[in-house]
Design a protein around this motif. Structure first.
Motif, PDB file in Angstrom:
ATOM      1  N   ALA A  45       8.313  -0.129  -5.648  1.00 19.49           N
ATOM      2  CA  ALA A  45       8.456   1.010  -6.563  1.00 19.49           C
ATOM      3  C   ALA A  45       9.128   0.605  -7.865  1.00 19.49           C
ATOM      4  O   ALA A  45       9.382   1.451  -8.727  1.00 19.49           O
ATOM      5  CB  ALA A  45       9.256   2.120  -5.881  1.00 19.49           C
ATOM      6  N   HIS A  60      11.871   5.508  -2.024  1.00 16.03           N
ATOM      7  CA  HIS A  60      10.565   5.636  -1.361  1.00 16.03           C
ATOM      8  C   HIS A  60      10.080   7.088  -1.377  1.00 16.03           C
ATOM      9  O   HIS A  60       8.880   7.344  -1.494  1.00 16.03           O
ATOM     10  CB  HIS A  60      10.673   5.113   0.067  1.00 16.03           C
ATOM     11  CG  HIS A  60       9.353   4.899   0.744  1.00 16.03           C
ATOM     12  ND1 HIS A  60       8.273   4.314   0.118  1.00 16.03           N
ATOM     13  CD2 HIS A  60       8.929   5.212   2.019  1.00 16.03           C
ATOM     14  CE1 HIS A  60       7.244   4.255   0.959  1.00 16.03           C
ATOM     15  NE2 HIS A  60       7.618   4.799   2.111  1.00 16.03           N
ATOM     16  N   GLU A  68       7.924   8.250  -4.296  1.00 14.10           N
ATOM     17  CA  GLU A  68       6.532   7.801  -4.312  1.00 14.10           C
ATOM     18  C   GLU A  68       5.566   8.827  -3.729  1.00 14.10           C
ATOM     19  O   GLU A  68       4.371   8.778  -3.987  1.00 14.10           O
ATOM     20  CB  GLU A  68       6.408   6.488  -3.527  1.00 14.10           C
ATOM     21  CG  GLU A  68       7.204   5.322  -4.121  1.00 14.10           C
ATOM     22  CD  GLU A  68       6.753   4.997  -5.520  1.00 14.10           C
ATOM     23  OE1 GLU A  68       5.611   4.527  -5.681  1.00 14.10           O
ATOM     24  OE2 GLU A  68       7.528   5.248  -6.464  1.00 14.10           O
TER      25      GLU A  68
END
Length: 378
Positions: A44, A61, A64
């Motif tokens: 990322a 995370h 995302e």
């Protein structure tokens, strides 16, 4: 299923992410789970430190999975406001969302846990960043009042570490006064006058530290025993004296360090016998011991000009060492720089100022249970 095994292609993108990720410190956050979490963060575009706790990659995370314009609401530990490893997470949030708000509470959200927490609210995924703010409210029942206490933060200052978020918990006048004081010539950083580092590591404290009765029983000569201070509880007042050390020794504290160098064949019979006892107990096989050239020779035993508490339940204490003592890694070792103008005694006295106490709260790391942790290089 492990969250980091799941990708947006598995679930599809969503409008909102709400979460309360686990707060696992880096010492326990290890193995494949940790490696996968850090890999997802790198994918990322966020490179997290080796000292990162588990909540940080959860934040990265989670972003995302959001659609353009999406929102995020997550619980985070209060260390978000001061931990160095949190800076890349804050940067990522500000670069990913139009607005990011941190909500702090005077009363704990989770009253039964020894962990202070904050709420992180972000909205406008993919939009141009407009706002980064902090709000403080009494408790979760008073969330509407957060709108009235909002303070705008400077995202670049947070990214660089020039300002810590915790400073904004202070009243504005106090914060401004603190900045003014920092700019005067009468104020300096501890690192300007002294080197601060952790104490020695024995690898087997119960073996290498002896009390008076044990040393007498084993007939270990004084020349092989060094005076040490083992705990911040022994640091009362401004100076640590030989009398202070003796008080601890008389109470039964094991405050004598077995300090040996050279080949064992040159040692007195009593010392060789004690080392043999250690070998029979497997002390020489312990990690820190077996990695030494001589397992019984404890390295990095530095003469201290002063001691600084590492973990403090009350106020962090810095005391001048007049006892010629040493300390293990439960304390920080303070050694004055050769070009420093104040002596250790003067430094210990000036440590009592309110400016210093305020600085400790700002620069330190607030942990669960009311502990304040001071890192050597911060």
């Amino acid at each position: 299923k492990n969250f980091f095994e799941v990708t947006p292609s598995d679930l599809g993108l969503v409008d909102v992410v709400i979460g309360n990720p686990p707060f696992i410190r880096y010492q326990q956050f290890s193995g494949n789970a940790r490696n996968l979490a850090l890999t997802r963060s790198r994918e990322a575009g966020v490179d997290l430190s080796a000292l990162t706790s588990s909540w940080a990659p959860f934040f990265v995370h989670s972003v995302e999975f959001l659609k353009a314009g999406g929102r995020l609401a997550m619980v985070a530990p209060a260390e978000l406001a001061h931990a160095n490893y949190a800076r890349p997470v804050i940067r990522h949030l500000c670069e990913s969302f139009r607005a990011v708000s941190i909500l702090a509470f005077d009363r704990r959200i989770f009253a039964d846990l020894s962990e202070d927490t904050v709420l992180v609210l972000a909205e406008g995924k993919g939009g141009e960043h407009e706002k980064f703010s902090l709000s403080t409210v009494l408790d979760i029942e008073n969330l509407p009042a957060a709108l009235n206490s909002e303070i705008r933060l400077s995202a670049p200052d947070m990214f660089s570490g020039a300002v810590r978020m915790i400073e904004y918990f202070l009243p504005e006048r106090t914060r401004q006064l603190y900045k003014e004081i920092q700019g005067t010539k009468k104020i300096g950083k501890l690192g300007d006058f002294a080197n601060v580092g952790i104490g020695y590591v024995t690898g087997a404290n119960d073996f290498f530290h002896l009390n008076a009765d044990t040393a007498r029983e084993l007939q270990i000569p004084d020349k092989y025993l060094a005076p040490v201070v083992r705990s911040g509880a022994d640091l009362q007042g401004v100076f640590f004296t030989r009398a202070d050390w003796k008080v601890a020794a008389d109470s039964g504290t094991a405050n004598r360090l077995l300090r040996i160098s050279g080949p064992p064949g040159m040692l007195p019979l009593s010392v060789r016998g004690y080392l043999a006892r250690g070998r029979r107990s497997g002390i020489h096989k312990r990690y820190k011991c077996r990695t030494r050239s001589r397992w019984y020779d404890v390295p990095h035993v530095y003469q201290a000009d002063g001691f600084l508490t590492y973990m403090s339940g009350g106020e962090p204490r810095l005391v001048a060492d007049t006892a010629g003592a040493f300390a293990p890694n439960t304390l920080h070792i303070v050694r004055m720089r050769q070009d420093a103008s104040p002596a250790a005694r003067a430094l210990a006295v000036t440590w009592q100022s309110r400016v210093t106490k305020q600085s400790c709260e700002i620069e330190g790391h607030s942990l669960g249970g009311g502990l304040l942790k001071l890192e050597p290089k911060e």
